[in-house]
Design a protein around this motif. Structure first.
Motif, mmCIF file in Angstrom:
data_model
loop_
_atom_site.group_PDB
_atom_site.id
_atom_site.type_symbol
_atom_site.label_atom_id
_atom_site.label_comp_id
_atom_site.label_asym_id
_atom_site.label_seq_id
_atom_site.Cartn_x
_atom_site.Cartn_y
_atom_site.Cartn_z
ATOM 1 N N LEU A 1 0.687 -1.113 0.093
ATOM 2 C CA LEU A 1 -0.100 -0.035 0.026
ATOM 3 C C LEU A 1 0.895 1.241 0.064
ATOM 4 N N LYS A 2 0.308 2.427 -0.521
ATOM 5 C CA LYS A 2 0.989 3.589 -0.483
ATOM 6 C C LYS A 2 -0.046 4.707 -0.382
ATOM 7 N N ILE A 3 0.263 5.750 0.247
ATOM 8 C CA ILE A 3 -0.754 6.832 0.592
ATOM 9 C C ILE A 3 -1.152 7.313 -0.709
ATOM 10 N N GLN A 4 -2.536 7.725 -0.976
ATOM 11 C CA GLN A 4 -2.869 8.281 -1.942
ATOM 12 C C GLN A 4 -2.537 9.763 -2.276
ATOM 13 N N ASN A 5 -2.684 10.497 -1.223
ATOM 14 C CA ASN A 5 -2.546 12.012 -1.103
ATOM 15 C C ASN A 5 -1.975 12.470 0.054
ATOM 16 N N THR B 1 4.157 10.478 3.712
ATOM 17 C CA THR B 1 5.083 10.933 2.547
ATOM 18 C C THR B 1 5.172 9.967 1.294
ATOM 19 N N GLY B 2 4.886 8.664 1.725
ATOM 20 C CA GLY B 2 4.933 7.554 0.528
ATOM 21 C C GLY B 2 6.210 6.928 0.533
ATOM 22 N N LYS B 3 7.072 7.122 1.392
ATOM 23 C CA LYS B 3 8.660 6.695 1.364
ATOM 24 C C LYS B 3 8.396 5.275 1.919
#
Length: 97
Positions: A7-11, A45-47
């Motif tokens: 999973l990754k954050i969308q926004n 931050t999606g890292k």
């Protein structure tokens, strides 16, 4: 769907806004989902990719604090699907008459 997902954050901006609207500091929010503030920052931050359990915990805290009903799919993208999962389309043959 979520079992072995990456999973990754969308926004990032939306996630930061929701955490701020929850009335918690980012440090306290991280404590509530049992991770370090540094890891929380990396997820937002999606890292870093959260586990499905962590993503669920994040959504649960946001929902309970803001009295909303987000689902994991509303805040996170499933990026576990490989880019080349479907075979490429072969080039079309020219038909000459």
């Amino acid at each position: 769907m979520i079992g072995m997902s990456k999973l990754k954050i969308q926004n990032t901006h939306q996630a930061k806004h929701l955490i701020a609207m929850s009335g918690l500091t980012s440090k306290r929010f991280a404590e509530m989902v049992n991770i370090t503030p540094e890891h929380m920052s990396s997820v937002i931050t999606g890292k870093a990719s959260p586990s499905p359990t962590l993503a669920n915990d994040i959504v649960t805290v946001i929902n309970s604090r803001l009295k909303v009903e987000y689902q994991i799919k509303d805040l996170f993208l499933d990026v576990s699907v490989k880019k080349h999962a479907t075979p490429p389309v072969p080039p079309r043959k020219e038909v000459r008459e």
